[in-house]
Design a protein around this motif. Structure first.
Motif, PDB file in Angstrom:
ATOM      1  N   TRP A  39     -11.700  19.417 -25.061  1.00 15.72           N
ATOM      2  CA  TRP A  39     -11.713  18.038 -25.557  1.00 15.72           C
ATOM      3  C   TRP A  39     -12.965  17.776 -26.390  1.00 15.72           C
ATOM      4  O   TRP A  39     -12.900  17.200 -27.482  1.00 15.72           O
ATOM      5  CB  TRP A  39     -11.650  17.087 -24.373  1.00 15.72           C
ATOM      6  CG  TRP A  39     -11.771  15.636 -24.728  1.00 15.72           C
ATOM      7  CD1 TRP A  39     -12.919  14.928 -24.932  1.00 15.72           C
ATOM      8  CD2 TRP A  39     -10.696  14.714 -24.929  1.00 15.72           C
ATOM      9  NE1 TRP A  39     -12.645  13.629 -25.235  1.00 15.72           N
ATOM     10  CE2 TRP A  39     -11.296  13.453 -25.248  1.00 15.72           C
ATOM     11  CE3 TRP A  39      -9.315  14.807 -24.856  1.00 15.72           C
ATOM     12  CZ2 TRP A  39     -10.521  12.324 -25.500  1.00 15.72           C
ATOM     13  CZ3 TRP A  39      -8.561  13.667 -25.108  1.00 15.72           C
ATOM     14  CH2 TRP A  39      -9.162  12.453 -25.427  1.00 15.72           C
ATOM     15  N   LEU A  43     -11.901  17.502 -30.329  1.00 17.43           N
ATOM     16  CA  LEU A  43     -11.777  16.101 -30.717  1.00 17.43           C
ATOM     17  C   LEU A  43     -13.114  15.479 -31.119  1.00 17.43           C
ATOM     18  O   LEU A  43     -13.176  14.763 -32.127  1.00 17.43           O
ATOM     19  CB  LEU A  43     -11.154  15.303 -29.571  1.00 17.43           C
ATOM     20  CG  LEU A  43      -9.718  15.700 -29.201  1.00 17.43           C
ATOM     21  CD1 LEU A  43      -9.188  14.809 -28.089  1.00 17.43           C
ATOM     22  CD2 LEU A  43      -8.802  15.585 -30.420  1.00 17.43           C
ATOM     23  N   TYR A  44     -14.161  15.756 -30.374  1.00 16.67           N
ATOM     24  CA  TYR A  44     -15.431  15.097 -30.681  1.00 16.67           C
ATOM     25  C   TYR A  44     -16.225  15.856 -31.750  1.00 16.67           C
ATOM     26  O   TYR A  44     -16.479  15.329 -32.838  1.00 16.67           O
ATOM     27  CB  TYR A  44     -16.260  14.955 -29.411  1.00 16.67           C
ATOM     28  CG  TYR A  44     -17.544  14.201 -29.623  1.00 16.67           C
ATOM     29  CD1 TYR A  44     -17.537  12.836 -29.873  1.00 16.67           C
ATOM     30  CD2 TYR A  44     -18.777  14.860 -29.583  1.00 16.67           C
ATOM     31  CE1 TYR A  44     -18.714  12.134 -30.077  1.00 16.67           C
ATOM     32  CE2 TYR A  44     -19.958  14.161 -29.783  1.00 16.67           C
ATOM     33  CZ  TYR A  44     -19.920  12.806 -30.024  1.00 16.67           C
ATOM     34  OH  TYR A  44     -21.086  12.125 -30.234  1.00 16.67           O
ATOM     35  N   GLY A  46     -15.211  18.344 -33.478  1.00 17.22           N
ATOM     36  CA  GLY A  46     -14.349  18.563 -34.639  1.00 17.22           C
ATOM     37  C   GLY A  46     -14.321  17.362 -35.557  1.00 17.22           C
ATOM     38  O   GLY A  46     -14.391  17.494 -36.787  1.00 17.22           O
ATOM     39  N   SER A  47     -14.228  16.163 -34.977  1.00 17.34           N
ATOM     40  CA  SER A  47     -14.207  14.955 -35.805  1.00 17.34           C
ATOM     41  C   SER A  47     -15.544  14.748 -36.514  1.00 17.34           C
ATOM     42  O   SER A  47     -15.584  14.314 -37.671  1.00 17.34           O
ATOM     43  CB  SER A  47     -13.868  13.740 -34.940  1.00 17.34           C
ATOM     44  OG  SER A  47     -14.851  13.539 -33.942  1.00 17.34           O
ATOM     45  N   LEU A  48     -16.657  15.064 -35.833  1.00  9.41           N
ATOM     46  CA  LEU A  48     -17.956  14.953 -36.482  1.00  9.41           C
ATOM     47  C   LEU A  48     -18.087  15.948 -37.637  1.00  9.41           C
ATOM     48  O   LEU A  48     -18.683  15.637 -38.677  1.00  9.41           O
ATOM     49  CB  LEU A  48     -19.070  15.189 -35.464  1.00  9.41           C
ATOM     50  CG  LEU A  48     -19.303  14.079 -34.435  1.00  9.41           C
ATOM     51  CD1 LEU A  48     -20.437  14.464 -33.503  1.00  9.41           C
ATOM     52  CD2 LEU A  48     -19.604  12.754 -35.111  1.00  9.41           C
ATOM     53  N   THR A  49     -17.516  17.128 -37.456  1.00 11.29           N
ATOM     54  CA  THR A  49     -17.552  18.121 -38.534  1.00 11.29           C
ATOM     55  C   THR A  49     -16.762  17.644 -39.739  1.00 11.29           C
ATOM     56  O   THR A  49     -17.215  17.756 -40.893  1.00 11.29           O
ATOM     57  CB  THR A  49     -16.992  19.466 -38.028  1.00 11.29           C
ATOM     58  OG1 THR A  49     -17.768  19.899 -36.903  1.00 11.29           O
ATOM     59  CG2 THR A  49     -17.039  20.510 -39.118  1.00 11.29           C
ATOM     60  N   VAL A  50     -15.585  17.110 -39.489  1.00 13.92           N
ATOM     61  CA  VAL A  50     -14.766  16.568 -40.587  1.00 13.92           C
ATOM     62  C   VAL A  50     -15.497  15.422 -41.275  1.00 13.92           C
ATOM     63  O   VAL A  50     -15.478  15.297 -42.507  1.00 13.92           O
ATOM     64  CB  VAL A  50     -13.400  16.118 -40.055  1.00 13.92           C
ATOM     65  CG1 VAL A  50     -12.610  15.391 -41.137  1.00 13.92           C
ATOM     66  CG2 VAL A  50     -12.608  17.315 -39.549  1.00 13.92           C
ATOM     67  N   LEU A  51     -16.140  14.566 -40.493  1.00 14.72           N
ATOM     68  CA  LEU A  51     -16.908  13.461 -41.065  1.00 14.72           C
ATOM     69  C   LEU A  51     -18.009  13.981 -41.974  1.00 14.72           C
ATOM     70  O   LEU A  51     -18.177  13.487 -43.109  1.00 14.72           O
ATOM     71  CB  LEU A  51     -17.508  12.622 -39.933  1.00 14.72           C
ATOM     72  CG  LEU A  51     -18.488  11.518 -40.341  1.00 14.72           C
ATOM     73  CD1 LEU A  51     -17.744  10.379 -41.014  1.00 14.72           C
ATOM     74  CD2 LEU A  51     -19.256  11.000 -39.132  1.00 14.72           C
ATOM     75  N   SER A  54     -16.479  15.654 -45.210  1.00 16.29           N
ATOM     76  CA  SER A  54     -15.904  14.689 -46.148  1.00 16.29           C
ATOM     77  C   SER A  54     -16.970  13.857 -46.844  1.00 16.29           C
ATOM     78  O   SER A  54     -16.706  13.269 -47.892  1.00 16.29           O
ATOM     79  CB  SER A  54     -14.915  13.776 -45.422  1.00 16.29           C
ATOM     80  OG  SER A  54     -15.557  13.057 -44.381  1.00 16.29           O
ATOM     81  N   ALA A 271     -18.063   8.063 -45.061  1.00 15.03           N
ATOM     82  CA  ALA A 271     -18.431   9.201 -44.221  1.00 15.03           C
ATOM     83  C   ALA A 271     -19.926   9.488 -44.312  1.00 15.03           C
ATOM     84  O   ALA A 271     -20.572   9.788 -43.297  1.00 15.03           O
ATOM     85  CB  ALA A 271     -17.629  10.429 -44.638  1.00 15.03           C
TER      86      ALA A 271
END
Length: 297
Positions: A39, A43-44, A46-51, A54, A271
């Protein structure tokens, strides 16, 4: 008969599996941590990496579509535009102000609930402190909007002294955020004061130390990690908040408002702005790590 045999076989399988896990503590620990680590990673983090990734994209100025071309223009604009710098500094200032106010208010409250109140009343006082957390976030903020509005409760209470309420703006934002996050500061301090050994206070008094010296030399060093632990919540929650300032902040803008307003128009810039609180909070955590606050969370 067949059902009994099947049930017995199932119980035997469970016992063998339990025995295998008991003999392999590392495997047991791995299985227990797999779900939360998955998790956290997917989710955490991974989302920070995408942020973060981007934030290096750009936006077509005509169509407002995201162009996945690597560029540092967003961060350059973030660092060189005076408005962005002012909003970032204002947001950090608000978070620090809320944290200081929470600490100043929380310490006497926690001292009373942990050391002064009768033992049978202490659980009820803790429940009373937690009660505001059970109410809706928006209900509490709109309640403060009514209190701080023109002719509201704040004006009515200050009118006999020839004063008026702060109205809507930066002071109202700090005041409302302090109310919202105050329980997160009270509880760690209450726990630390409750666990404070009585013999240390008695020894300080026997050695001739007055109340102020006992507080500075005995109480404060032992409670400081808990204060820092509570500040993690008050600082981070205040830094990322954007709803409160929209409701009671008037024309005040914080970094959360800029992120929200740029999501539809310029997602890469949103972002880039979103990375600022993450970086600030990481630096804040590194700064207070030496106090032992992270072990008090």
């Amino acid at each position: 008969m067949t059902t009994d045999v099947t049930a017995a076989a199932g119980r035997g399988t469970v016992r063998r599996l339990a025995g295998a896990l008991h003999r392999r503590p590392r495997l047991r620990l791995t299985l227990l941590l797999t779900a939360p680590l998955l998790w956290l990673t997917v989710l955490y983090l991974g989302s920070l990496t995408v942020l973060f990734v981007s934030a290096f994209w750009t936006t077509n100025s005509f169509t407002s579509q995201v162009v996945k071309v690597w560029s540092t223009d967003n961060f350059h604009e973030l660092l060189t535009t005076p408005v962005f710098r002012q909003v970032v500094l204002r947001s950090i200032g608000v978070a620090l102000a809320v944290t200081v106010l929470c600490a100043v208010i929380a310490f006497p409250v926690a001292f009373y609930t942990a050391r002064v109140a009768r033992p049978r009343w202490r659980p009820l006082l803790v429940v009373a402190i937690l009660t505001p957390l059970w109410a809706s976030y928006l209900v509490k903020v709109y309640a403060w909007r009514l209190i701080l509005s023109e002719g509201g409760l704040a004006d009515w209470m200050l009118a006999p002294f020839g004063l008026s309420g702060p109205g809507f703006g930066l002071p109202a934002t700090v005041l409302t955020l302090t109310y919202l996050w105050l329980p997160y500061m009270i509880l760690p301090i209450h726990t630390a004061l409750e666990q404070l050994p009585d013999n240390l206070l008695d020894a300080s008094a026997d050695l001739g130390a007055r109340a102020g010296r006992t507080f500075r030399s005995v109480v404060l060093p032992l409670v400081l990690p808990s204060v820092a632990a509570g500040s993690v919540f008050t600082f981070s929650l205040s830094l990322g908040d954007y709803i409160t300032v929209q409701i009671v902040g008037g024309k005040t803008q914080l970094i959360g408002n800029l992120v929200y307003s740029n999501i539809e128009l310029n997602l890469p810039m949103a972002a880039a702005l979103g990375t600022v609180p993450v970086v600030v909070i990481v630096l804040y955590l590194l700064a207070i790590r030496r106090t032992g606050a992270l072990s008090s969370l």
